[in-house]
Design an enzyme around this catalytic site. Sequence first.
Site, PDB file in Angstrom:
ATOM      1  N   ALA A   9      -4.325   6.934  -6.849  1.00 40.96           N
ATOM      2  CA  ALA A   9      -3.020   6.866  -7.520  1.00 40.96           C
ATOM      3  C   ALA A   9      -2.461   5.453  -7.486  1.00 40.96           C
ATOM      4  CB  ALA A   9      -2.044   7.839  -6.870  1.00 40.96           C
ATOM      5  N   TYR A  10      -2.592   4.778  -6.350  1.00 40.90           N
ATOM      6  CA  TYR A  10      -2.091   3.414  -6.230  1.00 40.90           C
ATOM      7  C   TYR A  10      -2.875   2.472  -7.144  1.00 40.90           C
ATOM      8  CZ  TYR A  10      -0.801  -1.038  -4.054  1.00 40.90           C
ATOM      9  OH  TYR A  10      -0.361  -2.322  -3.824  1.00 40.90           O
ATOM     10  N   ALA A  11      -4.206   2.571  -7.093  1.00 38.86           N
ATOM     11  CA  ALA A  11      -5.030   1.703  -7.937  1.00 38.86           C
ATOM     12  C   ALA A  11      -4.762   1.959  -9.417  1.00 38.86           C
ATOM     13  CB  ALA A  11      -6.514   1.910  -7.617  1.00 38.86           C
ATOM     14  N   SER A  33      -1.922   2.879 -10.726  1.00 38.05           N
ATOM     15  CA  SER A  33      -0.641   2.252 -11.079  1.00 38.05           C
ATOM     16  C   SER A  33      -0.802   0.751 -11.265  1.00 38.05           C
ATOM     17  CB  SER A  33       0.422   2.561 -10.014  1.00 38.05           C
ATOM     18  OG  SER A  33       0.214   1.837  -8.821  1.00 38.05           O
ATOM     19  N   LYS A  34      -1.671   0.146 -10.478  1.00 37.52           N
ATOM     20  CA  LYS A  34      -1.871  -1.304 -10.580  1.00 37.52           C
ATOM     21  C   LYS A  34      -2.828  -1.662 -11.729  1.00 37.52           C
ATOM     22  CE  LYS A  34       0.869  -2.686  -7.322  1.00 37.52           C
ATOM     23  NZ  LYS A  34       2.040  -3.524  -7.649  1.00 37.52           N
TER      24      LYS A  34
END
Length: 244
Positions: free
Chosen positions: A152-154, A156-157
């Site tokens: 999820a973090y990757a 978003s980035k």
Amino acid sequence: MGTVNRVAVVTGGSRGIGRAVAERLARDGQVVVVVYASNDTEAKATVDAIEAAGGRASAVRADVADEAAIAALFDATEREFGGVDVVVNAAGIMTLTPVAEMDLDALDRMHRTNVRGAFVVAREAARRLRPGGALVNFSTSQTRLLSPTYAAYAASKAAVEALTPVLAKEMRGRDVTVNAVAPGPTATDLFFNGKDEAAIERFAKLNPMERLGTPDDIAEVVSALAGPARWVNGQTVYVNGGVA
């Protein structure tokens, strides 16, 4: 007439990498507006540190995903300092969990800051940056490392990495650069949160330098992109000590 200072707006500027960036840009001679989400004490400490070192700074509390608040922030910066030359989009949050266990409210909160917030700040930067200006977004080396729990973090980035070169092209004729930095594992509270010593050591050994990055390592690259490095444009620069 004296030298006119460049003016930098740094989101997420009260702690971690954002604070290191704010302090470094101030040392470079830029006036720095520190934008922070909630912690008044940390924001004041950052401004105090910059001023103690002979720099000039102010702090503004604002939600990066709130377009009215960000427009007001830029309005106030232009009134007080005359304009905006550099915008560093360092605000971000990170929730790590396997996809199968992902809490969707947590996903929405993260994307609100990391994706919508990046767009809101970039949109205002695109409208306001003076010629010779620079926008520096923040991605992560996890868009390449792709470690479990980082989906999820990757994701978003990865959105930020797509935004960056498109906006660079849209700024044609404006003499404004748009780049992203993608730190690897860096010694910040955000990184250490939830990791045991073995995990930290494992991340430190991923790169050939066999250490974690420091906020100052990242700030050095932002400093170049925010000032002298005018021929780097539309790029994501991986600042990670050589992680593949």
